[in-house]
Motif scaffolding. Structure first.
Motif, PDB file in Angstrom:
ATOM      1  N   ASN A  93       0.842  -1.237  -0.036  1.00 30.27           N
ATOM      2  CA  ASN A  93      -0.079   0.069  -0.087  1.00 30.27           C
ATOM      3  C   ASN A  93       0.919   1.306   0.273  1.00 30.27           C
ATOM      4  O   ASN A  93       0.450   2.226   0.567  1.00 30.27           O
ATOM      5  CB  ASN A  93      -0.909   0.050   1.233  1.00 30.27           C
ATOM      6  N   HIS A  94       2.023   1.059  -0.628  1.00 32.62           N
ATOM      7  CA  HIS A  94       3.051   2.260  -0.448  1.00 32.62           C
ATOM      8  C   HIS A  94       2.421   3.764  -1.121  1.00 32.62           C
ATOM      9  O   HIS A  94       2.480   4.790  -0.252  1.00 32.62           O
ATOM     10  CB  HIS A  94       4.342   1.900  -1.387  1.00 32.62           C
ATOM     11  N   GLU A  95       1.956   3.367  -2.344  1.00 34.93           N
ATOM     12  CA  GLU A  95       1.239   4.844  -2.696  1.00 34.93           C
ATOM     13  C   GLU A  95       0.051   5.396  -2.073  1.00 34.93           C
ATOM     14  O   GLU A  95      -0.329   6.497  -1.995  1.00 34.93           O
ATOM     15  CB  GLU A  95       1.032   4.497  -4.384  1.00 34.93           C
ATOM     16  N   ARG A  96      -0.760   4.475  -1.452  1.00 30.95           N
ATOM     17  CA  ARG A  96      -2.073   4.699  -1.007  1.00 30.95           C
ATOM     18  C   ARG A  96      -1.796   5.365   0.461  1.00 30.95           C
ATOM     19  O   ARG A  96      -2.871   5.751   1.090  1.00 30.95           O
ATOM     20  CB  ARG A  96      -2.931   3.594  -0.867  1.00 30.95           C
ATOM     21  N   ILE A  97      -0.719   4.928   1.250  1.00 34.64           N
ATOM     22  CA  ILE A  97      -0.473   5.540   2.504  1.00 34.64           C
ATOM     23  C   ILE A  97       0.462   6.655   2.666  1.00 34.64           C
ATOM     24  O   ILE A  97       1.539   6.302   2.099  1.00 34.64           O
ATOM     25  CB  ILE A  97      -0.106   4.379   3.389  1.00 34.64           C
ATOM     26  N   ARG A  98       0.026   7.830   3.235  1.00 30.96           N
ATOM     27  CA  ARG A  98       1.319   8.816   3.397  1.00 30.96           C
ATOM     28  C   ARG A  98       2.113   8.467   4.506  1.00 30.96           C
ATOM     29  O   ARG A  98       2.153   7.584   5.245  1.00 30.96           O
ATOM     30  CB  ARG A  98       0.624  10.004   4.025  1.00 30.96           C
ATOM     31  N   ALA A  99       3.657   8.963   4.498  1.00 28.21           N
ATOM     32  CA  ALA A  99       4.567   8.681   5.055  1.00 28.21           C
ATOM     33  C   ALA A  99       4.128   8.914   6.464  1.00 28.21           C
ATOM     34  O   ALA A  99       4.513   8.392   7.451  1.00 28.21           O
ATOM     35  CB  ALA A  99       5.678   9.529   4.742  1.00 28.21           C
ATOM     36  N   THR A 100       3.197   9.978   6.865  1.00 25.38           N
ATOM     37  CA  THR A 100       2.751  10.496   8.178  1.00 25.38           C
ATOM     38  C   THR A 100       2.101   9.042   8.842  1.00 25.38           C
ATOM     39  O   THR A 100       2.097   8.971  10.114  1.00 25.38           O
ATOM     40  CB  THR A 100       2.073  11.658   8.306  1.00 25.38           C
ATOM     41  N   GLU A 101       1.189   8.728   7.961  1.00 23.29           N
ATOM     42  CA  GLU A 101       0.205   7.638   8.455  1.00 23.29           C
ATOM     43  C   GLU A 101       1.338   6.308   8.640  1.00 23.29           C
ATOM     44  O   GLU A 101       0.805   5.564   9.607  1.00 23.29           O
ATOM     45  CB  GLU A 101      -0.777   7.202   7.218  1.00 23.29           C
ATOM     46  N   LYS A 102       2.127   6.251   8.012  1.00 20.07           N
ATOM     47  CA  LYS A 102       3.096   5.008   8.008  1.00 20.07           C
ATOM     48  C   LYS A 102       3.785   5.150   9.394  1.00 20.07           C
ATOM     49  O   LYS A 102       3.962   3.979  10.247  1.00 20.07           O
ATOM     50  CB  LYS A 102       4.342   4.952   6.870  1.00 20.07           C
ATOM     51  N   THR A 103       4.138   6.352   9.623  1.00 18.93           N
ATOM     52  CA  THR A 103       4.818   6.690  11.021  1.00 18.93           C
ATOM     53  C   THR A 103       4.138   6.238  12.236  1.00 18.93           C
ATOM     54  O   THR A 103       4.491   5.556  13.092  1.00 18.93           O
ATOM     55  CB  THR A 103       5.396   8.200  11.066  1.00 18.93           C
ATOM     56  N   LEU A 104       2.959   6.683  11.909  1.00 18.26           N
ATOM     57  CA  LEU A 104       1.696   6.592  13.040  1.00 18.26           C
ATOM     58  C   LEU A 104       1.463   5.106  13.201  1.00 18.26           C
ATOM     59  O   LEU A 104       1.334   4.514  14.618  1.00 18.26           O
ATOM     60  CB  LEU A 104       0.604   7.403  12.627  1.00 18.26           C
ATOM     61  N   LEU A 105       1.518   4.274  12.161  1.00 16.98           N
ATOM     62  CA  LEU A 105       1.141   2.747  12.343  1.00 16.98           C
ATOM     63  C   LEU A 105       2.166   2.088  13.030  1.00 16.98           C
ATOM     64  O   LEU A 105       2.263   1.031  13.748  1.00 16.98           O
ATOM     65  CB  LEU A 105       0.905   2.310  10.867  1.00 16.98           C
ATOM     66  N   LEU A 106       3.646   2.466  12.481  1.00 17.67           N
ATOM     67  CA  LEU A 106       4.884   1.949  13.050  1.00 17.67           C
ATOM     68  C   LEU A 106       4.792   2.318  14.766  1.00 17.67           C
ATOM     69  O   LEU A 106       5.094   1.174  15.387  1.00 17.67           O
ATOM     70  CB  LEU A 106       5.992   2.447  12.501  1.00 17.67           C
ATOM     71  N   LEU A 107       4.731   3.445  15.115  1.00 17.63           N
ATOM     72  CA  LEU A 107       4.614   3.725  16.517  1.00 17.63           C
ATOM     73  C   LEU A 107       3.547   3.008  17.482  1.00 17.63           C
ATOM     74  O   LEU A 107       4.008   2.471  18.401  1.00 17.63           O
ATOM     75  CB  LEU A 107       4.587   5.221  16.811  1.00 17.63           C
ATOM     76  N   GLY A 108       2.314   3.040  16.617  1.00 22.19           N
ATOM     77  CA  GLY A 108       1.032   2.344  17.791  1.00 22.19           C
ATOM     78  C   GLY A 108       1.816   0.723  17.528  1.00 22.19           C
ATOM     79  O   GLY A 108       1.508   0.285  18.771  1.00 22.19           O
TER      80      GLY A 108
END
Length: 414
Positions: free
Chosen positions: A214-229
């Protein structure tokens, strides 16, 4: 004092003192830590109680951020290069300091052996909160790149706490009169490390699959939020299962860099920004956990024991890197890097007292004094002497191939 006002005081005051100490040529985090100590000394009695309830979460979150940054900055080739010395650094300094301190607490302070073991291995843990950001800063500035000294210390120090906390728990059970199986407890160390790494691998590969899909569908900020959570959940599960959860967090970052480099660069960029906020919270809160009046109770005897323990730790560090292909300057830098204590001592210093262990108040005093003495000392030595003891490799000095790789990497980040 209201919670809102205290949070503002921590954030703005921490930022200002950090800037002030930087202008003085001292580590910014030293200023943040001293601000926390000053707040604790003058205003501890008016702190809202809720700050002590949320403080562990904030410190854990900050450690997660910095360990993810560490994992996202360690490649497999680099880790392979620093292999054996990093493994030795993960347990030899801790064990050499811990057992020597155990002897000192028994002979000088008059503690029973089990209680001496509790005090010794509480003090024997190095502080990832101090060491990891310092090593990342040196890595980013190109110091020690030739022999990957900062990476070697990052890998070793991240496991040092696992040994210290596990052995501390063993002695805590013995001193408390619990029926503790020594063989089972010792076996817990490799199980804790292996389990932490295994959980980190599972989480890392899941995130790699999801981010790549889902690389193109998820913004970098959202990836960071998911990683931290996900990392916060990993730490919680690790605590329940008695696994080396923070090592698992670092492993997650490592897998992301290996298997999803494009996402890893985006995440590292965002986490670098988040660290500005997390760094202030971490070091001011560590300072706030220090009660100077308690530290003074340890007196000169406590300072002597801590100092002698550091000598034993330094001998363990030198032995660990004795046969590594590094210079003596780099070996002495490793010694300096293994001096600071803060994280484990601040988090667990009051545990023996709460558990009703004999000399619990004295053990807390020794833990507080260890923070007050070793954290500033280690910070100053690392930040001031690191650039002098480590060789620097600047971008301008790169080979054509390395320069090409770096340009490609920068383009990926943009």
């Amino acid at each position: 004092m209201t919670l809102n006002f205290l949070i503002v005081l921590i954030l703005i005051g921490g930022w200002l003192t950090g800037k002030l100490f930087t202008r003085m040529g001292l580590p910014s985090v030293l200023g943040m830590t001293l601000l926390g100590i000053a707040l604790s000394y003058f205003y501890r009695s008016v702190f809202p109680e809720v700050i002590w309830e949320i403080s562990p979460f904030f410190k854990s979150l900050a450690l997660i951020v910095i360990l993810l940054r560490a994992g996202l900055g360690i490649s497999r080739a680099t880790l392979k290069k620093v292999g054996l010395p990093a493994v030795l650094l993960s347990f030899i300094p801790c064990l050499s300091e811990g057992f020597f301190l155990m002897f000192l607490f028994h002979k000088i302070a008059g503690f029973e052996l089990a209680v001496a073991g509790v005090a010794a291995f509480l003090l024997a843990a190095v502080s990832p909160a101090v060491v990891v950001p310092s090593m990342l800063d040196l890595k980013e500035r190109g110091f020690g790149k030739k022999n990957d000294i900062p990476t070697m210390i990052l890998a070793g120090a991240s496991m040092d706490d696992v040994f210290a906390i596990t052995i501390f728990t063993i002695f805590l059970g013995v001193a408390g009169g619990n029926d503790v199986s020594l063989l089972k407890s010792v076996a817990q160390i490799p199980l804790s490390i292996g389990g932490g790494v295994a959980v980190g691998l599972i989480v890392g590969f899941f995130l790699v699959w999801y981010f790549n899909r889902n690389h193109e569908r998820i913004r970098a900020t959202e990836k960071t939020l998911l990683l931290l959570g996900t990392a916060i959940l990993l730490v919680q599960v690790g605590d329940w299962l008695h696994l080396a959860a923070l090592l698992g967090v670092m492993t997650t970052g490592f897998i992301l860099l290996e298997k999803s480099e494009r996402a890893a660069h985006e995440l590292a960029y965002n986490l670098n920004k988040a660290w500005v906020f997390a760094e202030i919270l971490l070091f001011v809160l560590i300072g706030m956990s220090v009660d100077i009046s308690v530290a003074l109770d340890a007196g000169l005897k406590g300072l002597l024991i801590i100092f002698l323990g550091l000598i034993a730790r330094s001998a363990g560090v030198l032995f660990s890197v004795l046969f590594a292909p590094v210079s003596w300057k780099e070996r002495w830098f490793c010694v300096f890097s293994y001096l600071p204590k803060a994280t484990v001592q601040a988090a667990m210093g009051s545990v023996p007292l709460a558990a009703g262990i004999a000399h619990g108040e004295e053990i807390l005093a020794y833990a507080v004094m260890a923070i007050v003495f070793t954290a500033p000392l280690g910070l100053i030595l690392i930040r001031q002497f690191g650039p002098q003891l480590l060789e620097v490799e600047l971008p301008a000095e790169d080979s054509p191939e390395e320069g090409h790789d770096r340009r490609e990497e920068d383009g990926t980040r943009r």
